[in-house]
Design a protein around this motif. Structure first.
Motif, mmCIF file in Angstrom:
data_model
loop_
_atom_site.group_PDB
_atom_site.id
_atom_site.type_symbol
_atom_site.label_atom_id
_atom_site.label_comp_id
_atom_site.label_asym_id
_atom_site.label_seq_id
_atom_site.Cartn_x
_atom_site.Cartn_y
_atom_site.Cartn_z
ATOM 1 N N GLN A 30 -0.870 13.519 4.768
ATOM 2 C CA GLN A 30 -0.255 12.466 5.582
ATOM 3 C C GLN A 30 -0.111 11.178 4.778
ATOM 4 O OE1 GLN A 30 -1.243 11.764 9.893
ATOM 5 N NE2 GLN A 30 -2.441 10.111 8.986
ATOM 6 N N GLU A 31 -1.172 10.780 4.082
ATOM 7 C CA GLU A 31 -1.129 9.559 3.273
ATOM 8 C C GLU A 31 -0.083 9.661 2.179
ATOM 9 O OE1 GLU A 31 -5.067 8.817 1.778
ATOM 10 O OE2 GLU A 31 -5.945 9.065 3.768
ATOM 11 N N THR A 32 -0.010 10.815 1.527
ATOM 12 C CA THR A 32 0.968 11.028 0.460
ATOM 13 C C THR A 32 2.383 10.927 1.014
ATOM 14 O OG1 THR A 32 -0.581 12.428 -0.762
ATOM 15 C CG2 THR A 32 1.750 12.669 -1.286
ATOM 16 N N GLY A 33 2.638 11.563 2.155
ATOM 17 C CA GLY A 33 3.958 11.514 2.766
ATOM 18 C C GLY A 33 4.382 10.104 3.132
ATOM 19 N N ILE A 34 3.453 9.334 3.649
ATOM 20 C CA ILE A 34 3.757 7.946 4.022
ATOM 21 C C ILE A 34 4.124 7.147 2.782
ATOM 22 C CG2 ILE A 34 2.755 5.796 4.893
ATOM 23 C CD1 ILE A 34 1.194 7.599 6.917
ATOM 24 N N GLY A 41 8.216 -3.428 -0.853
ATOM 25 C CA GLY A 41 8.336 -4.521 0.100
ATOM 26 C C GLY A 41 8.021 -4.121 1.529
ATOM 27 N N ASP A 42 7.893 -2.820 1.801
ATOM 28 C CA ASP A 42 7.592 -2.371 3.158
ATOM 29 C C ASP A 42 6.182 -2.756 3.603
ATOM 30 O OD1 ASP A 42 10.096 -1.250 3.463
ATOM 31 O OD2 ASP A 42 9.423 0.829 3.230
ATOM 32 N N LEU A 43 5.233 -2.779 2.674
ATOM 33 C CA LEU A 43 3.839 -3.096 3.012
ATOM 34 C C LEU A 43 3.509 -4.520 2.590
ATOM 35 C CD1 LEU A 43 1.764 0.028 1.933
ATOM 36 C CD2 LEU A 43 2.351 -0.693 4.237
ATOM 37 N N SER A 45 0.576 -5.791 2.552
ATOM 38 C CA SER A 45 -0.671 -5.776 1.788
ATOM 39 C C SER A 45 -0.479 -5.310 0.337
ATOM 40 C CB SER A 45 -1.694 -4.870 2.471
ATOM 41 O OG SER A 45 -1.186 -3.548 2.536
ATOM 42 N N ASP A 46 0.601 -4.598 0.051
ATOM 43 C CA ASP A 46 0.908 -4.149 -1.317
ATOM 44 C C ASP A 46 2.419 -3.994 -1.445
ATOM 45 O OD1 ASP A 46 1.044 -3.114 -3.853
ATOM 46 O OD2 ASP A 46 -0.280 -1.418 -3.466
ATOM 47 N N PRO A 47 3.129 -5.096 -1.640
ATOM 48 C CA PRO A 47 4.596 -5.047 -1.643
ATOM 49 C C PRO A 47 5.206 -4.251 -2.802
ATOM 50 C CG PRO A 47 3.816 -7.248 -2.182
ATOM 51 C CD PRO A 47 2.617 -6.450 -1.796
ATOM 52 N N ILE A 48 4.422 -3.933 -3.812
ATOM 53 C CA ILE A 48 4.948 -3.160 -4.950
ATOM 54 C C ILE A 48 4.889 -1.663 -4.674
ATOM 55 C CG2 ILE A 48 4.591 -2.629 -7.391
ATOM 56 C CD1 ILE A 48 3.633 -5.516 -7.730
ATOM 57 N N LEU A 49 3.983 -1.231 -3.794
ATOM 58 C CA LEU A 49 3.853 0.186 -3.486
ATOM 59 C C LEU A 49 5.079 0.675 -2.733
ATOM 60 C CD1 LEU A 49 2.056 2.726 -3.519
ATOM 61 C CD2 LEU A 49 1.154 1.990 -1.309
ATOM 62 N N GLY A 50 5.683 1.723 -3.242
ATOM 63 C CA GLY A 50 6.861 2.312 -2.622
ATOM 64 C C GLY A 50 7.826 2.777 -3.691
ATOM 65 N N PRO A 51 8.015 4.077 -3.835
ATOM 66 C CA PRO A 51 8.835 4.590 -4.934
ATOM 67 C C PRO A 51 10.348 4.437 -4.757
ATOM 68 C CG PRO A 51 7.963 6.407 -3.640
ATOM 69 C CD PRO A 51 7.355 5.147 -3.086
ATOM 70 N N ASN A 52 10.820 3.958 -3.609
ATOM 71 C CA ASN A 52 12.266 3.780 -3.411
ATOM 72 C C ASN A 52 13.041 5.046 -3.751
ATOM 73 O OD1 ASN A 52 11.983 0.968 -2.751
ATOM 74 N ND2 ASN A 52 11.910 0.499 -4.923
ATOM 75 N N LEU A 53 12.580 6.179 -3.256
ATOM 76 C CA LEU A 53 13.187 7.455 -3.644
ATOM 77 C C LEU A 53 14.638 7.586 -3.204
ATOM 78 C CD1 LEU A 53 10.216 9.907 -3.082
ATOM 79 C CD2 LEU A 53 10.997 8.833 -5.201
ATOM 80 N N ILE A 54 15.042 6.868 -2.180
ATOM 81 C CA ILE A 54 16.430 6.942 -1.728
ATOM 82 C C ILE A 54 17.372 6.466 -2.827
ATOM 83 C CG2 ILE A 54 16.552 4.673 -0.628
ATOM 84 C CD1 ILE A 54 17.929 7.898 0.880
ATOM 85 N N GLN A 55 16.917 5.555 -3.685
ATOM 86 C CA GLN A 55 17.731 5.090 -4.809
ATOM 87 C C GLN A 55 18.048 6.228 -5.769
ATOM 88 O OE1 GLN A 55 15.394 2.060 -6.692
ATOM 89 N NE2 GLN A 55 16.306 0.418 -5.486
ATOM 90 N N LEU A 56 17.114 7.144 -5.927
ATOM 91 C CA LEU A 56 17.292 8.237 -6.877
ATOM 92 C C LEU A 56 18.184 9.341 -6.331
ATOM 93 C CD1 LEU A 56 13.675 8.634 -8.271
ATOM 94 C CD2 LEU A 56 15.555 7.316 -9.208
#
Length: 95
Positions: A30-34, A41-43, A45-56
């Motif tokens: 569940q954590e991995t999927g989230i 920018g979604d979080l 508490s950690d705005p850098i976390l997020g792989p932006n996979l839709i860009q790829l």
């Protein structure tokens, strides 16, 4: 990896309730999927976390670029890609 237990979410990301209380279970998948659904920018508490996979999805990146981005962002949350890669369904299609 350590035993990941947390409050569980259903397939629509609503809290799971069992017997009038939160349902707690193994949460690594569940954590991995989230994390993989996040964009930077979604979080708060950690705005850098997020792989932006839709860009790829429509880019020219290779499968190895895709995997490396996943690896980096899982590591940022102290998750080992090699330990969870069998739980990730990545259908990489080159256009």
């Amino acid at each position: 990896m350590s035993d990941h237990k947390d409050i569980m979410l259903d397939e629509t990301d609503d809290l799971m309730i069992s017997g009038g209380d939160f349902f707690v279970g193994e949460s690594l998948t569940q954590e991995t999927g989230i994390i993989l659904r996040l964009n930077q920018g979604d979080l708060k508490s950690d705005p850098i976390l997020g792989p932006n996979l839709i860009q790829l999805e429509h880019g020219v990146e290779s499968e190895s670029d895709f995997v490396e981005r996943v690896r980096i962002h899982l590591k940022r949350d102290n998750k080992n890609y090699n330990a969870v890669k069998s739980r990730i369904n990545m259908n990489f299609k080159k256009q």
